[in-house]
Design an enzyme around this catalytic site. Structure first.
Site, PDB file in Angstrom:
ATOM      1  N   GLU A  22       0.842  -1.196   0.000  1.00 22.46           N
ATOM      2  CA  GLU A  22       0.000   0.000   0.000  1.00 22.46           C
ATOM      3  C   GLU A  22       0.876   1.244   0.000  1.00 22.46           C
ATOM      4  O   GLU A  22       1.040   1.924   0.989  1.00 22.46           O
ATOM      5  CB  GLU A  22      -0.932  -0.036   1.224  1.00 22.46           C
ATOM      6  CG  GLU A  22      -1.750   1.175   1.437  1.00 22.46           C
ATOM      7  CD  GLU A  22      -1.816   1.507   2.924  1.00 22.46           C
ATOM      8  OE1 GLU A  22      -2.391   2.528   3.250  1.00 22.46           O
ATOM      9  OE2 GLU A  22      -1.259   0.756   3.732  1.00 22.46           O
ATOM     10  N   LYS A  23       1.503   1.448  -1.108  1.00 16.39           N
ATOM     11  CA  LYS A  23       2.446   2.567  -1.220  1.00 16.39           C
ATOM     12  C   LYS A  23       1.771   3.877  -0.829  1.00 16.39           C
ATOM     13  O   LYS A  23       0.647   4.158  -1.210  1.00 16.39           O
ATOM     14  CB  LYS A  23       2.941   2.663  -2.669  1.00 16.39           C
ATOM     15  CG  LYS A  23       4.164   1.814  -2.880  1.00 16.39           C
ATOM     16  CD  LYS A  23       4.672   2.031  -4.296  1.00 16.39           C
ATOM     17  CE  LYS A  23       4.942   0.710  -4.974  1.00 16.39           C
ATOM     18  NZ  LYS A  23       4.057   0.356  -6.051  1.00 16.39           N
ATOM     19  N   ASP A  24       2.487   4.666  -0.076  1.00 20.55           N
ATOM     20  CA  ASP A  24       1.946   5.962   0.287  1.00 20.55           C
ATOM     21  C   ASP A  24       2.021   6.859  -0.931  1.00 20.55           C
ATOM     22  O   ASP A  24       3.088   7.100  -1.469  1.00 20.55           O
ATOM     23  CB  ASP A  24       2.764   6.578   1.414  1.00 20.55           C
ATOM     24  CG  ASP A  24       2.556   5.805   2.704  1.00 20.55           C
ATOM     25  OD1 ASP A  24       1.497   5.187   2.833  1.00 20.55           O
ATOM     26  OD2 ASP A  24       3.447   5.834   3.555  1.00 20.55           O
TER      27      ASP A  24
END
Lengths: 528, 659
Positions: A22-24
């Site tokens: 869940e890449k920022d």
């Protein structure tokens, strides 16, 4: 570079990592602005035999926890810690009463380091001798420590474009009337200046958030001054403070939660029927945190190594370009697939969530689960009316104890899902469960195994417990009942140890920390 | 003989009442064989049809009877022919007798294997069991089933039976009940499993098409306390069947090479940062772990010495109200705890606890370390699974719960805090209530789309396409077939059945696009790229979106959209007619990327364009670019760029740039 020789099949590995990591999408710069006036050091509550808790301690505690969470979450966010109402001053602008806290090998606004976390957790011990506390706004002086603090914080946040970075100032204070000690024109002037400063800061795209510390008997009154500084109006003010905690622990909890900024995974369309298609945001509220990937270093220089991947034809040994054709052996033949064909096979839907119908909650079995769930919450940002429909369905689903069966047509991993409505749950420490729906990924028949049938008895019934035996088991379960069990009350001992060791090594300490494993059962308690 | 080699006899009813579902029978059976061709190449398959016009089986020749049963394929190792047979089943015009067919199947297996291969033989019957079976010469039908069950047991033969009944216009309920009873008798007297399905979609999911040998995750004590222990075995109950891993293909092998693998190996080299030509040997490498911006080097030996090493064991922490563990906290696929097979004490103990938990509505919390040497512990929830089948013991399901570090406590507004214009009124709420009540997928226990019988549409499609390609290498990906569409889209039959409820719902709610967002997000740059106004708008929209300050996502969205727009323009360009528009857009994009400090976005995109089209008709577009000095963004213009001024000037000649 991170290595994943197994995940070579790009489509698949990408979707998995997207799901779990869940890449920022946005980076965040935060200045923790902590009031250090003598009032913050007043004993807030003291238990008989424990040392008195102060609001200052609570603030530092929250910040430390949040910094540690950033390390564990491998975030690239940058932070600065800044005290105001101090005796000493330390800031580029050389303004009085403001002290920017930092440690070596680190810029003032930077990613948190092991040393920052460690020294911050000890900052109270020598705060009075090193930094000192005093009231910064007193009658007879034109000093305005709050104004100075905002100025310093704004300057710290000068780097980076406000469009690609979200910038925040989190202000911790227990003083709801900072200009209460002065009067007359000076007061009006100073208030005006401070509000103007705050407004200028906000105009630069920096948000100012207040984390007030207070007690039930002396509630923080936001409308005295801060409502105007924050730009709160009408209902906002009454809703501003959920409730001050009865106990400091609850308040720490509340503050900690409010320090998080929500990060959505994506916005998706939820098609309900005919032309009715609403929009929802998805959030990954629960994902396993792993100790993180390793990097290879050169043991001589301790510098990271560059990984180079090359492709070699297994038959001829020739170096080849990264191939775009894949194959699967089948019937003694090689069946070739282009990338395009592979993505077409997986592309069985349109990226939207499609409602198929509703089922009673008891159709959702305990074994219908594959991965952590995803939370969905409506948004009216692009389609006005989405929230209203969502709320109506949410309420009906709760009322009739039903979940929605839907197909989530994500391009990478299309899947049948159950949408389970969750009502809001709050406690003394604030919101425990947000209102919304949880998307639960359902298995397909191929994913379900019938292992219990392995040991099926033929022509004989399996032994079952008698009523008496069941009664005894009930009595046992009553004896070891965890009344207040809450999910995620335990810290992960492996992760705590991992980061404990890393912190010690990063600081060059010889002694390895002892980490208590909270997950071990209380043998004594059980034997009673 | 391979250790896990299995022999299956498919008994397929092709009689008249089965015709409507035969294409799904064909699909599911060919899937079974296809998967064997991949995962169980030495497995053997036989095919027997019942309800055929002809009769062809050895029993008929030997003893007579057994009519309208055809052995389509004798038991033999799977091959492509089996798939062909199964994809083209004949349609029969007679009522088959499924008991006869089972006997024929058993006969095939016994003749082939005799007393060997016990427990690895399976008969798989697919029928609607709608017509009466013949009465036996002596004894009752029940006696006959008992005799057959006995024979199956002696020879270690298992029966899987799928009874498919879609709609029943003129069915004889009494006959079906009798047949169902007979089939159920098998499941008591032999190793047999009877599954009833009522739709073609469920039929596709009803048969296990792949055998996975069950492996225990843990065998040992479930420790209720230091003195009270139950022997259990833990298996996976659910585990995702992944999309197959395909290999990278190399065409370098000479066509004469009979043993060519066509594979591509991936090789990794670790090179020093300072000296990119220097390869660092494995013994000189050390692991680094991140701690914030720092990387901490630790050798494996050091790490081994200090890391967390819990003792193997599964311990009960306590019981808690089931309502304390919300369903969305389940983190993983599911485990099942079964009592140690054959251990009566364990079976009863599990049964007692499971039933007590069920009665009191409790869950148990466990701490599990499955293996010695495992570097972490698992906290999870144990749930009772009361067996609904008499000869299967009670068991538990288990799922992993999150630790503190795994949860993000985001705060969301209460629905009640939203403005009244966002709240449904009474009428709207009623419309929603009706929708939720009426759009029922589980009316009177006839649940559709049960996960247990729902096939994975992506895998179905992959294997289907694989088979197709083996015959027609240039075949297109076929569309999703109707039975699979029941999974991915609402069922039109269900929706039209409840049309009034749905229409009422739609009528009650109004949706409109947010006018403020409309221009920027929805309409932007779609449509015909050749109109003049479109071009202007492209640039305008881009600039408008880049200037938005309410959220940083607009910048990346603007850049992405603009990139797509330029690519579209070029792709649809004929004889350079869109070049000037594309250039205008690129100029805007470049300017925006410099302003927003996103030089890498631009450079990567421009290089990508060049790589993609340098050898095509569009190559002259790049000449045009250099003549307009539209090039990469250099460090001088944006400090984040890693392109020197020199390199930028030389673009597109020198593109040896690294990103």
């Amino acid at each position: 570079m991170d290595l994943d020789p197994e995940g070579l099949f790009r489509d698949d590995s990408d979707s998995e990592s997207e799901f779990y990591r869940e890449k920022d999408s946005t980076k965040e710069f935060v200045v923790y602005l902590v009031d250090a006036s003598p009032k913050m050091f007043g004993a807030a509550r003291s238990d008989e035999d424990e040392k008195p808790e102060t609001h200052f301690h609570a603030a530092i505690n929250c910040i430390s926890q949040s910094l540690m969470a950033q390390i564990i979450g491998r975030s690239y966010d940058e932070v600065a810690v800044c005290f105001f109402n101090t005796k000493e001053k330390k800031n580029l602008q050389d303004l009085n009463g403001v002290y920017v806290f930092n440690v070596m090998d680190r810029e003032c606004l930077d990613r948190p380091t092991a040393r920052l976390i460690k020294e911050l957790s000890y900052v109270e011990d020598r705060f009075m001798s090193n930094i000192g506390s005093r009231y910064g706004i007193v009658s007879g002086s034109r000093e305005n420590s709050l104004y100075n603090a905002l100025w310093v914080a704004q300057a710290l946040l000068r780097k980076g474009s406000a469009k690609s970075v979200s910038k925040r100032i989190l202000l911790f204070t227990n003083e709801d009337d900072p200009f209460g000690s002065i009067t007359g024109a000076t007061k009006t002037d100073m208030i005006r200046m401070t509000l103007q400063r705050a407004k200028d800061t906000q105009d630069l795209g920096i948000s100012i958030e207040l984390l007030p510390l207070s007690w039930p008997d002396e509630e923080f009154n936001v409308s005295i001054f801060y409502a105007e500084l924050l730009g709160l109006e009408g209902d906002d003010i009454s809703q501003f403070l959920p409730s001050a905690g009865e106990i400091l622990e609850d308040m720490t909890d509340q503050l900690r939660k409010r320090m998080f900024k929500k990060r959505k995974v994506k916005t998706i369309r939820f098609s309900i029927a005919n032309d009715i298609c609403i929009e929802v945001n998805t959030y990954a509220l629960i994902r396993p945190t792993s100790p993180g990937q390793i990097m290879w270093l050169d043991s001589v220089t301790n510098l990271p190594l560059k990984t180079e991947r090359s492709f070699i034809c297994a038959d001829t040994g020739a170096l080849v370009q990264e191939p775009h054709t894949y194959f699967h052996p089948y019937k003694n033949e090689i069946i070739k697939f282009s990338m395009d064909e592979l993505s077409k096979i997986k592309n069985i839907s349109d990226g939207q969530l499609h409602l198929l119908g509703f089922k009673p909650l008891d159709c959702l079995k305990d074994y219908h689960n594959l991965r952590p769930s995803t939370f969905i919450f409506p948004t009216d940002e692009e389609i006005v009316g989405s929230t209203r429909i969502f709320i109506a369905l949410h309420r009906s689903m709760l009322r009739f104890q039903r979940f929605a069966l839907a197909f989530y047509g994500s391009l990478y991993h299309p899947q049948l899902v159950a949408l389970v409505a969750q009502d809001e749950i709050t406690s003394s420490s604030g919101q425990v469960e947000p209102p919304g729906m949880h998307m639960i990924y359902l298995p397909y028949s191929d994913d379900i195994r019938h292992v219990e049938e392995l040991h099926m008895a033929v022509d004989a019934n399996a032994p079952r417990a008698t009523d008496d035996q069941i009664k005894k088991a009930s009595a046992l379960s009553r004896r070891i009942d965890l009344k207040d069990f809450s999910v995620c009350q335990f810290a992960n001992p492996a992760l705590q140890r991992h980061y404990g060791i890393l912190q010690a090594l990063a600081l060059g300490e010889d002694e390895m920390p002892e980490i208590k494993d909270e997950t071990l059962p209380d043998e004594e308690g059980l034997s009673r | 003989m391979a250790r896990n080699k299995e022999a299956v006899v498919l008994l397929l009813d092709v009689g008249p009442s089965m015709h409507s579902v035969l294409s799904e029978v064909e699909s599911v059976c060919s899937m079974l064989v296809q998967k064997k061709l991949i995962f169980g190449k030495s497995d053997e398959v036989g095919v027997v049809l019942l309800g055929t016009d002809d009769t062809c089986n050895e029993l008929q020749k030997e003893v007579g009877g057994y009519e309208h049963i055809v052995v389509l394929r004798n038991i033999s190792v799977v091959d492509g022919n089996a798939v062909d047979f199964l994809q083209n089943l004949p349609r029969g015009n007679f009522r088959g007798d499924f008991i006869d067919a089972i006997v024929v199947g058993i006969d095939l297996l016994i003749k082939k294997f005799g007393p060997t291969n016990k427990g690895k033989q399976r008969i798989c019957l697919m029928t609607d069991a709608r017509y009466p079976i013949k009465a036996p010469y002596e004894g009752t039908k029940e006696d006959q089933v008992n005799t057959i069950s006995q024979m199956m047991q002696t020879h270690g033969i298992r029966l899987d039976c799928i009874v498919i009944r879609e709609k029943l216009p003129e069915a004889d309920l009494r006959v079906m009940e009798e047949n169902d009873n007979l089939l159920d008798q098998f499941s008591r007297k032999a190793i047999a499993k009877i599954v009833h399905v009522d739709s073609s979609t469920s039929l596709l999911g009803a048969l296990k098409t792949r055998n996975i040998s069950p492996v225990t995750v843990f065998r040992g004590d479930l420790e209720l306390s230091s003195t009270m222990k139950i022997k259990v075995w833990v298996y996976k109950k659910t585990s995702e069947e992944k999309f197959p891993t395909l290999k990278k293909y190399s065409d370098k092998a000479p066509s004469s090479d009979k043993f060519a693998t066509y594979e591509v190996k991936v090789d990794y080299e670790y090179k020093s940062m300072e000296d990119p030509d220097k390869v660092v040997p494995p013994e000189q490498r050390i692991r680094g772990y991140r701690y914030g911006p720092q990387v901490v080097p630790i050798s494996s030996a050091e790490w081994e010495a200090v890391k967390f090493k819990p003792e193997k064991g599964v311990k009960l922490l306590g019981f808690t109200d089931a309502s304390n563990i919300l369903r969305h906290y389940y983190m993983k696929d599911v485990y099942i705890f079964v009592p140690e097979p054959g251990n009566k004490k364990a079976i009863v103990a599990v049964s007692a606890i499971a039933r007590a938990m069920k009665d009191m509505n409790k869950s148990a919390i466990l701490r599990c370390v499955w293996r010695q040497g495992q570097g972490n512990v698992v906290i999870g929830v144990l749930r009772p699974n009361i067996s609904s089948v008499d000869n299967i013991p009670d068991s538990f399901y288990f799922n992993v719960l999150p630790f503190v570090e795994d949860v993000r406590e985001f705060q969301f507004p209460s629905f009640s805090s939203f403005p009244s214009s966002w709240q449904p009124n009474e009428q709207q709420q009623e419309a929603a209530d009706n929708l939720v009540k009426m759009l029922d997928l589980a009316p009177s226990s006839k649940e559709v789309l049960q996960p247990d019988y729902t096939p994975n549409p992506v895998l179905e499609r992959f294997y289907h396409f694989l088979e197709l390609k083996s015959k027609q290498p240039d075949a297109d990906v076929p569309p999703l077939d109707g039975s699979l569409k029941r999974i991915t889209e609402p069922n039109p039959a269900v929706f039209s059945h409840h049309k009034s409820v749905i229409d009422n719902f739609c009528k009650n709610f109004e949706l409109k696009e947010n006018p403020k967002k409309k221009k920027s997000s929805k309409r932007a740059w779609r449509g015909k790229p050749s109109t003049f106004s479109e071009k202007e708008e492209g640039v305008d929209d881009f600039e408008a979106m880049m200037a938005r300050r309410d959220s940083s996502k607009w910048v990346s969205k603007a850049i992405k959209d603009m990139q797509n727009h330029v690519s579209d323009l070029l792709e649809n360009s004929y004889d350079g007619d869109a070049y000037s528009k594309a250039i205008e857009c690129l100029v805007a994009l470049r300017k925006g990327c410099i302003l927003e400090q996103e030089p890498k976005e631009f450079n990567r995109y421009l290089l990508g364009l060049y790589e993609k089209w340098k050898d095509t008709d569009l190559a002259n577009f790049f000449e045009l670019l250099s003549s307009k000095s539209l090039t990469l963004i250099s460090q001088k213009e944006a400090s984040d760029s890693n392109v020197t001024e020199e390199e930028a000037k030389n673009f597109p000649v020198k593109t040896e740039l690294k990103f």
